[in-house]
Design an enzyme around this catalytic site. Structure first.
Site, PDB file in Angstrom:
ATOM      1  N   ARG A  74     155.579 -65.690  60.981  1.00  0.00           N
ATOM      2  CA  ARG A  74     154.238 -66.038  61.449  1.00  0.00           C
ATOM      3  C   ARG A  74     153.308 -66.471  60.321  1.00  0.00           C
ATOM      4  O   ARG A  74     152.242 -67.044  60.567  1.00  0.00           O
ATOM      5  CB  ARG A  74     153.614 -64.862  62.191  1.00  0.00           C
ATOM      6  CG  ARG A  74     153.367 -63.649  61.303  1.00  0.00           C
ATOM      7  CD  ARG A  74     152.679 -62.533  62.057  1.00  0.00           C
ATOM      8  NE  ARG A  74     152.570 -61.324  61.260  1.00  0.00           N
ATOM      9  CZ  ARG A  74     151.821 -60.279  61.581  1.00  0.00           C
ATOM     10  NH1 ARG A  74     151.106 -60.296  62.692  1.00  0.00           N
ATOM     11  NH2 ARG A  74     151.789 -59.197  60.812  1.00  0.00           N
ATOM     12  N   ARG A 102     125.553 -64.492  67.176  1.00  0.00           N
ATOM     13  CA  ARG A 102     126.611 -65.474  67.449  1.00  0.00           C
ATOM     14  C   ARG A 102     126.251 -66.506  68.518  1.00  0.00           C
ATOM     15  O   ARG A 102     127.122 -67.254  68.946  1.00  0.00           O
ATOM     16  CB  ARG A 102     127.891 -64.728  67.868  1.00  0.00           C
ATOM     17  CG  ARG A 102     128.400 -63.740  66.824  1.00  0.00           C
ATOM     18  CD  ARG A 102     128.772 -64.414  65.524  1.00  0.00           C
ATOM     19  NE  ARG A 102     129.329 -63.457  64.564  1.00  0.00           N
ATOM     20  CZ  ARG A 102     129.785 -63.761  63.359  1.00  0.00           C
ATOM     21  NH1 ARG A 102     129.765 -65.018  62.950  1.00  0.00           N
ATOM     22  NH2 ARG A 102     130.263 -62.827  62.559  1.00  0.00           N
ATOM     23  N   ARG A 108     134.166 -58.870  62.635  1.00  0.00           N
ATOM     24  CA  ARG A 108     133.100 -58.403  61.750  1.00  0.00           C
ATOM     25  C   ARG A 108     132.171 -57.454  62.499  1.00  0.00           C
ATOM     26  O   ARG A 108     131.415 -56.710  61.884  1.00  0.00           O
ATOM     27  CB  ARG A 108     132.283 -59.599  61.215  1.00  0.00           C
ATOM     28  CG  ARG A 108     133.086 -60.596  60.403  1.00  0.00           C
ATOM     29  CD  ARG A 108     133.663 -59.994  59.164  1.00  0.00           C
ATOM     30  NE  ARG A 108     132.632 -59.520  58.256  1.00  0.00           N
ATOM     31  CZ  ARG A 108     132.842 -58.717  57.207  1.00  0.00           C
ATOM     32  NH1 ARG A 108     134.074 -58.272  56.974  1.00  0.00           N
ATOM     33  NH2 ARG A 108     131.858 -58.347  56.427  1.00  0.00           N
ATOM     34  N   HIS A 109     132.219 -57.518  63.821  1.00  0.00           N
ATOM     35  CA  HIS A 109     131.385 -56.649  64.655  1.00  0.00           C
ATOM     36  C   HIS A 109     132.185 -55.382  64.955  1.00  0.00           C
ATOM     37  O   HIS A 109     133.148 -55.407  65.718  1.00  0.00           O
ATOM     38  CB  HIS A 109     131.003 -57.383  65.946  1.00  0.00           C
ATOM     39  CG  HIS A 109     130.190 -58.611  65.693  1.00  0.00           C
ATOM     40  ND1 HIS A 109     128.812 -58.620  65.685  1.00  0.00           N
ATOM     41  CD2 HIS A 109     130.571 -59.878  65.391  1.00  0.00           C
ATOM     42  CE1 HIS A 109     128.383 -59.838  65.405  1.00  0.00           C
ATOM     43  NE2 HIS A 109     129.423 -60.623  65.227  1.00  0.00           N
ATOM     44  N   ALA A 133     126.223 -52.556  76.236  1.00  0.00           N
ATOM     45  CA  ALA A 133     125.175 -53.576  76.236  1.00  0.00           C
ATOM     46  C   ALA A 133     124.482 -53.687  74.880  1.00  0.00           C
ATOM     47  O   ALA A 133     124.126 -54.787  74.443  1.00  0.00           O
ATOM     48  CB  ALA A 133     124.149 -53.269  77.330  1.00  0.00           C
ATOM     49  N   ARG A 151     153.871 -59.584  65.316  1.00  0.00           N
ATOM     50  CA  ARG A 151     155.018 -58.783  64.878  1.00  0.00           C
ATOM     51  C   ARG A 151     155.942 -58.459  66.034  1.00  0.00           C
ATOM     52  O   ARG A 151     157.153 -58.313  65.848  1.00  0.00           O
ATOM     53  CB  ARG A 151     154.539 -57.466  64.254  1.00  0.00           C
ATOM     54  CG  ARG A 151     153.722 -57.612  62.991  1.00  0.00           C
ATOM     55  CD  ARG A 151     153.410 -56.240  62.404  1.00  0.00           C
ATOM     56  NE  ARG A 151     154.621 -55.593  61.903  1.00  0.00           N
ATOM     57  CZ  ARG A 151     154.692 -54.311  61.548  1.00  0.00           C
ATOM     58  NH1 ARG A 151     153.609 -53.539  61.669  1.00  0.00           N
ATOM     59  NH2 ARG A 151     155.811 -53.802  61.097  1.00  0.00           N
TER      60      ARG A 151
END
Length: 246
Positions: free
Chosen positions: A173, A200, A92-93, A190, A105
């Site tokens: 998978r 997080r 999401r970042h 940074a 794969r």
């Protein structure tokens, strides 16, 4: 057709994560020369050979007043091994991050699975937006470990059965769970790391509360420890100013 599955792959279970700093170009001085070019031009290169300790006030000013771009002129690459569920949140970042993850794969995925440790709080109580996690009973911990391990083994047996029958890895998978361990390289600067840590990790100095899932917080804590050694003045200013990315 896929390769013949390895017959000696023995399932294993982990409650930890791996975070290794594999390469970097990151120091507090990177913030200083990037910031001082606005007033000193080419003379800002003198900061490369100076002790950044003498200018920690400038780093704190930049952090406090959220002048963020000087914190982008550095790079850190981490090798991370963690459950797939961590990576789905991690990605999401996007701003300031680059990722390359192990592919189901192109290789046979190994049977390494996540089972929470005894210190992992299991029970969520309270309403959405105002809840907390509590430890849970010994019976809940035993149940969690037993059920997860059983589900993992059944899923991996199904995966192996399909591979042995010649089913393509990218199809087989599909039966594997998000508790399977994967690995990736993640590169950031940074500023992007500070934004990640602000969301997080939980920390007593944070001005804005965060409610991360514990598994991704474990990764964040290990990344932060590496970064703090590389850029101690920047890390200190991040904490002193409420752990909000500039």
């Amino acid at each position: 057709m896929s390769d013949t599955p390895a017959e000696n792959a023995k399932p294993s279970f982990r409650s930890d994560v791996t975070v290794e700093l594999v390469k970097h170009s990151a120091a507090d001085s990177d913030v200083l020369w990037a910031a001082r070019v606005s007033t000193a031009g080419e003379q800002s290169l003198d900061e490369l050979s100076k002790d950044p300790e003498r200018s920690k006030g400038l780093i704190n000013f930049l952090m406090r007043d959220r002048h963020g771009s000087p914190f982008e002129h550095n790079s850190m690459t981490f090798f991370i091994s963690a459950p797939i569920l961590v990576f789905r949140e991690f990605m999401r970042h996007r701003a300031g991050w680059s990722y390359n993850e192990e592919s189901g794969r192109y290789r046979e995925l190994q049977p390494v699975f996540y089972v929470p440790g005894e210190d992992r709080k299991l029970v969520q109580q309270g309403r959405p937006g105002k809840y907390e996690f509590v430890t849970g009973t010994p019976e809940q911990h035993e149940l969690t470990g037993r059920v997860m391990e059983d589900a993992y083994l059944r899923a991996y047996e199904a995966y192996q059965e399909m591979l042995a029958a010649g089913v393509a890895r990218e199809v087989a998978r599909s039966v594997l769970p998000v508790g399977l361990f994967s690995s990736m390289y993640a590169t950031c600067n940074a500023r992007s790391l500070m934004h990640f840590l602000g969301l997080r990790t939980q920390h007593e100095q944070a001005k804005v509360p965060s409610f991360p899932q514990r598994e991704i917080e474990m990764v964040g804590e290990r990344m932060e420890a590496h970064w703090a050694r590389l850029m101690p003045l920047t890390h200190a200013a991040f904490n002193a100013n409420g752990r909000i990315a500039p």
